[in-house]
Design an enzyme around this catalytic site. Sequence first.
Site, PDB file in Angstrom:
ATOM      1  N   LYS A  28     -72.443  45.537   2.738  1.00 52.85           N
ATOM      2  CA  LYS A  28     -71.484  46.139   2.978  1.00 52.85           C
ATOM      3  C   LYS A  28     -71.632  47.764   2.856  1.00 52.85           C
ATOM      4  O   LYS A  28     -71.971  48.425   3.685  1.00 52.85           O
ATOM      5  CB  LYS A  28     -70.195  45.796   2.312  1.00 52.85           C
ATOM      6  CG  LYS A  28     -70.035  44.333   2.703  1.00 52.85           C
ATOM      7  CD  LYS A  28     -68.951  43.536   1.959  1.00 52.85           C
ATOM      8  CE  LYS A  28     -68.903  42.183   2.537  1.00 52.85           C
ATOM      9  NZ  LYS A  28     -69.967  41.460   1.930  1.00 52.85           N
TER      10      LYS A  28
ATOM     11  N   HIS B 259     -67.132  43.172  -1.770  1.00 54.13           N
ATOM     12  CA  HIS B 259     -66.131  44.483  -1.085  1.00 54.13           C
ATOM     13  C   HIS B 259     -65.831  45.660  -1.862  1.00 54.13           C
ATOM     14  O   HIS B 259     -65.584  46.560  -1.218  1.00 54.13           O
ATOM     15  CB  HIS B 259     -65.206  43.654  -0.346  1.00 54.13           C
ATOM     16  CG  HIS B 259     -65.275  42.869   0.653  1.00 54.13           C
ATOM     17  ND1 HIS B 259     -65.369  43.459   1.931  1.00 54.13           N
ATOM     18  CD2 HIS B 259     -65.557  41.501   0.718  1.00 54.13           C
ATOM     19  CE1 HIS B 259     -65.529  42.145   2.682  1.00 54.13           C
ATOM     20  NE2 HIS B 259     -65.667  40.987   2.040  1.00 54.13           N
TER      21      HIS B 259
ATOM     22  N   SER C 146     -61.011  39.858   0.645  1.00 52.36           N
ATOM     23  CA  SER C 146     -61.234  40.288   1.901  1.00 52.36           C
ATOM     24  C   SER C 146     -60.196  40.023   3.167  1.00 52.36           C
ATOM     25  O   SER C 146     -60.433  40.649   4.262  1.00 52.36           O
ATOM     26  CB  SER C 146     -62.693  39.850   2.361  1.00 52.36           C
ATOM     27  OG  SER C 146     -62.836  38.352   2.419  1.00 52.36           O
TER      28      SER C 146
END
Length: 565
Positions: free
Chosen positions: A382, A350, A322
Amino acid sequence: MRPEPGGCCCRRPLRANGCVANGEVRNGYVRSSAAAAAAAAAAAASKVHHVTQNGGLYKRPFNEAFEETPMLVAVLTYVGYGVLTLFGYLRDFLRYWRIEKCHYATEREEQKDFVPLYQDFENFYTRNLYMRIRDNWNRPICSVPGARMDIMERESHDYNWSFRYTGNTIKDVINMGSYNYLGFARNTGSCQEAAAKVLEEYGVGVCSTRQEIGNLDKHEELEKLVASFLGVEAAMAYGMGFATNSMNIPALVSKGCLILSDELNHASLVLGARLSGATIRVFKHNNMQSLEKLLKDAIVYGQPRTRRPWKKILILVEGIYSMEGSIVRLPEVIALKKKYKAYLYLDEAHSIGALGPAGRGVVDYFGLDPEDVDIMMGTFTKSFGASGGYIGGKKELIDYLRTHSHSAVYATSLSPPVVQQIITSMECIMGKDGTTLGKACIQQLAENTRYFRRRLKEMGFIIYGNEDSPVVPLMLYMPAKIGAFGREMLKRNIGVVVVGFPATPIIESRARFCLSAAHTKEILDTALKEIDEVGDLLQLKYSRHRLVPLLDRPFDETTYEETED
């Protein structure tokens, strides 16, 4: 920037996985003699290291760029921190002798009777460096974190120690910082309607753990859907993404086990590894030679002193890192895992939803078999616009975690409306809702990612990471430019995340953009125009290897030549 298989890509020498010359095989990469000779000449001319993917393991081009920090920029960055530190200590000395009248960079009077929260240097760094730019963080928003958002205006009259809200709202700020990859964080549409319906039926809270009376039919439905989505036998959902890592790793390994962890792994993985009591060894970021050396040593030498074999060897990696925007070299990690009989723990926080033709993460992106990954972890925070996390794998693994994981035994269950948000968004991604909206979002995110990265490179910024990663770090380097960039962008109605030391290496401060399928081309063009303007204002265009469109190609193609300024 996207070569065909066997082409090259740029990486920083600090984290390069090596080069190949004269047909040799180094660090797991293979290249012919002719290509190696060309690469050597290019490297000598431009001081950029070139590497390729391991020919037989990758089914698609794998290209990441980590341009070397210019020497002058690195020197000036160190000088900048040095000057700030020197004057900070000098002013602390003058304050001690009551010569310096400005006391903004001192602890508040009400704090002095408490035991210090920080060690000496941390205290100094917080007061003299961090406080100068603290206004760039913790900005409260007051809307849905979609493509645009509203931010509460605030001001400080005490050197950023405290803030006062003015009562005004900054409207329609372009959101370039949220992890809303597929655009499901919204207050309209099918997800909102389904969550609202479940809210009416189940309420908000469960008020119990899964092992007591907090196990709803919705939780069972979610776990079956997650297992189907991932292509694994079973899955388990948790209420918090961070705790999914930090509380489950100690349930999987303990004293007498070995953890091999990437040096840039998330804090939740690091904490979980430390809490487990296992021995931890760190390998260089995405460097397969470094990982293989640790695996060899672990097999040959065993545990320290006793030389007994390790009970387990667990490799910890992330799908998308990230802060770097890089993608794990999963085919090579799996090959090493199989070769040395280790276990693999993959954190797809992610990458799930954001990578792969079907949005199923980095495993889908590389076209690999999910069974080759022993523990598949991810979050719903996310791409799914919700909260919580999951672990997927063999049924025996999940059954074990249900009784041994602290997150399962002691934590309250996921809120029913949140569960429904995940179910609805996941069904949309899988196409089970009868529409192609999910597939369109995945494609839109991929197009936005390539377009945004390409334009920034054309402007002359140094951009880190894989060309398919929606996490886009733009290098700022100097400490003064961290705060200046964040403030200048907000003046132009664009919200960005800026990151500096100690979250990054001291000379690698950066702004981190997160792309979303909710971003339209008009929004991205507006953001790019302002970024270009601020880049000129703050002199951030450090790249010496700008990419320009080839003249015989349409502008929206992704083939470029590399040119020297």
